[in-house]
Write a protein that holds these residues in place. Structure first.
Motif: not given
Length: 156
Positions: A111, A113, A115-117, A132-133
């Protein structure tokens, strides 16, 4: 060494203190250590306490003082840790969380933090998931994209 005994009450205590102190500009500054043991109400308790602005444990690798653990300004710094079990009420993660077995696209959990992937590949080798986002993608055990929700890219 200080020792106190009260045989009538069945109480005892012993403390050893080492302290260094300077007095500067009307203020006392000290660093020290206290070791104590106490018997009270039929129960024994022991303590070791330190008083210092900075507390450091060094590893003398190759004759150098390499800090392994330190407490500075109310924060604890540990260079490397293995924690068998932990209960954590609040966590702030700067960069990433990953499992020990994480290999991009092949195994484990990751995970990012920033880029949120997120990538989650099960240990049973029956498939993998990436989020992903904007997209959730699921692939089969051959790596072929089977489901994609959100922004359709056509690739895992």
């Amino acid at each position: 060494l200080q020792a106190k005994y009260d045989m009538k009450k069945g109480e005892a205590s012993a403390t050893w203190t080492s302290l260094v102190k300077i007095h500067y500009d009307g203020v006392d500054y000290d660093a020290g250590m206290v070791i104590g043991a106490e018997l009270k109400n039929g129960k024994v308790s022991t303590q070791i306490g330190f008083s210092a602005q900075t507390f450091i444990i060094y590893n003398p690798v190759n004759g150098e003082k390499v800090p392994m653990f330190s407490i500075q300004n109310g924060q604890t710094f540990i260079n490397d840790a293995l924690i068998s079990k932990a209960t954590i009420e609040s966590v702030v993660v700067g960069m990433e969380i990953r499992s020990k077995n994480y290999i991009p696209g092949r195994s484990g959990f990751y995970w990012n933090m920033q880029n949120g992937q997120m990538e989650n590949i099960g240990s049973d080798k029956q498939g993998k998931m990436k989020q992903t986002n904007t997209t959730i993608s699921i692939a089969d055990n051959q790596g072929r994209l089977r489901v994609q929700i959100g922004k359709i890219t056509g690739v895992f």
